[in-house]
Design an enzyme around this catalytic site. Structure first.
Site, short mmCIF file in Angstrom:
data_model
loop_
_atom_site.label_atom_id
_atom_site.label_comp_id
_atom_site.label_asym_id
_atom_site.label_seq_id
_atom_site.Cartn_x
_atom_site.Cartn_y
_atom_site.Cartn_z
CG ASP A 8 65.29 -32.25 35.05
OD1 ASP A 8 65.45 -33.20 34.27
OD2 ASP A 8 65.10 -32.39 36.27
CB SER A 36 69.14 -32.59 44.89
OG SER A 36 68.29 -32.32 43.79
#
Length: 510
Positions: free
Chosen positions: A234, A286
């Site tokens: 990301d 997560s």
């Protein structure tokens, strides 16, 4: 006790100075008709102004207890970090308290004016707010994008942001833009990363980053920041978008700079800087959720040999617990883009949300895979993409009617590269944009409808129709016809197989 000097005071203010550990004491006095109240409390040094000032005030102090100067303005709340301790300046208006930790001329790592932070309200981003102010002497504008992660994640965000020291929270609803301009182009292209991953997180990051660039322009920010770790994909996706859309913006990635190594460090930092620690229960996984998918990583999933636990899934039921009766859905498609469900037209986001509910009920769209991250390591993730799985099957099946063999082959080969570009954060790369133009052109006739059967985790196509279909029953039928003369096949086979015959003749010495 520190000595302070006020310049050009135009309104009454109350100041409180928190000094080092001493007996509690306070000092009241008049200065130029303005009442100042100084308190020496038991905890860390803080300079607090009870409300925003109408003009610029400069307060300077030199004392053995504070060892530094503090500057307070009507727009920016600033705190000097002296030799050993910091001063916090807090300006509060009618709407709440604005906390700052700013040093004279900048922060510990430099000086920025205003930073737009990608903000979720969780522990990490809550801690990043004061960290940015302390290290870069800046105002922090928190930004939250609604890409379909769920309304609960947006509850109370403004209060959390301001409690952490942000001067503003900006929330934008990007759901329709996300589906229309990012998801559907990938769907039309047939983009799948490494044969399984439907790019849920990969597509969401550029739309969020683009909005951050827009917000930075709107609020006059000179920097943007994100909470991505230095091990993930990301960080690349965010920063390549920033580079492409505004290369003049500074980018701050705290996880690549600070000394915080885990949750306990973050909690300690939050307490030290008077940041309310989010009380939400920490998930063992997560997760990233948006309107397209829900991803799961971490905990037992880090061992590829472990089977995912059933209580991990949130968007889909266990296929064995799905209804015993199959459900049929009919997807309408125009030029490679889904537009309707069972004859009813929906907006892009509405269509996807509806199919997520239907697909999840039937256990559709569960994927367990080991993938190659852009940064080089392998990672294991489990994805739920119920509506997306249905749509992907529908679009691909309609292409079997409307595209010829060579076109499908070229499109499929380009789809692999398209997926790699999106996965790598290169959404605004000219190559992807050029490939998208090809995909748009080649699917102009991919219009029609596809009927699918959903049953206990499976999606099977039961029918497809198109006014642009290249399928002709009168040609494909085993019955004789005028268009296709079966006798012509003999000559075709002889010519098509000529290289094989020549090679065999050579081997035999003929």
């Amino acid at each position: 006790m520190a000595q302070f000097k006020a310049i050009s005071l135009s309104s009454s203010i109350n100041l409180a100075c928190y000094g080092p550990k001493r007996s509690n004491s306070s000092l009241h006095f008049q200065f130029s008709d303005y009442r100042f109240i100084f308190h020496t409390l038991l905890h860390s040094d803080n300079l607090i102004c009870s409300r925003k000032l109408s003009t610029f005030h400069e307060l300077s102090g030199k004392s053995s207890s504070l060892h530094g100067d503090a500057i307070v303005s009507n727009n920016v709340c600033m705190t000097l970090t002296p030799k050993n301790q910091g001063i916090q300046a807090v300006l509060s208006g009618n709407s709440g308290t604005d906390v700052s930790t700013v040093t004279k001329g900048g922060g510990l790592r430099g000086k920025l004016n205003k930073v737009v932070l990608a903000y979720s309200g969780g522990l990490d981003t809550s801690v990043i707010v004061p960290w940015l102010r302390e290290n870069y002497g800046c105002e922090v504008v928190c930004f939250t994008a609604d890409v379909g992660q769920g309304i609960k994640e947006l509850d109370g965000l403004e209060a959390k942001a301001k409690a952490s020291g942000a001067c503003q929270l900006v929330v934008k609803d990007l759901k329709e833009e996300f589906v229309k301009d990012y998801i559907f182009p990938c769907l039309r292209a047939g983009a799948i990363y490494e044969r399984k991953y439907l790019l849920g997180t990969s597509m969401a990051r550029p739309v969020i980053a683009k909005a951050m660039v827009d917000v930075a322009r709107e609020v006059g920010a000179d920097a943007v920041s994100h909470g991505c770790t230095g091990k993930g994909n990301d960080q690349v996706r965010f920063e390549l978008t920033f580079f492409a859309l505004n290369p003049e913006l500074n980018v701050v990635a705290p996880w690549r700079e600070w000394d915080i190594t885990g949750r306990e460090d973050a909690i300690e930092y939050a307490k030290k800087h008077n940041v309310p620690v989010p009380v939400t229960k920490k998930s063992i996984y997560s997760r990233d959720r948006n309107l397209w998918h829900l991803s799961h990583e971490g905990d037992i999933l880090e061992d590829p040999a472990n089977e995912p636990k059933e209580d991990m899934y949130m968007m889909s039921v266990d296929p064995k617990d799905a209804p015993d009766k199959p459900q049929y859905v009919k997807i309408g498609i125009e030029s490679g883009i889904p537009v309707s469900l069972d004859g009813k037209t929906y907006s892009p986001a509405e269509l996807l949300a509806t199919l997520n509910e239907i697909g999840g009920k039937h256990g559709i769209g569960r994927i367990d895979m080991v993938e190659n991250r852009l940064v080089g390591m392998k990672s294991r993730g489990v994805y739920e993409t119920p509506g997306g799985t249905i749509l992907f099957n529908a679009v691909r099946e309609l292409e079997s009617l409307t595209l010829d063999r060579e076109t499908i082959q070229v499109k499929d080969s380009l789809a692999l590269k398209y997926a790699e570009l999106v996965y790598a954060g290169r959404w605004f790369d000219p190559l992807r944009e050029s490939m998208d133009a090809f995909m748009e052109k080649i699917t102009e006739t991919t219009t029609g409808s596809v009927t699918l059967k959903l049953y206990k985790g499976s999606v099977s196509v039961t029918g497809r129709t198109s006014a642009y279909s290249l399928y002709r029953e009168d040609i494909s039928s085993f019955e004789s016809g005028d268009i296709y003369n079966q006798a012509d096949a003999a000559g075709f086979i002889r010519l098509y197989g000529l290289p094989m015959r020549v090679r065999a003749m050579l081997n035999k010495g003929i």
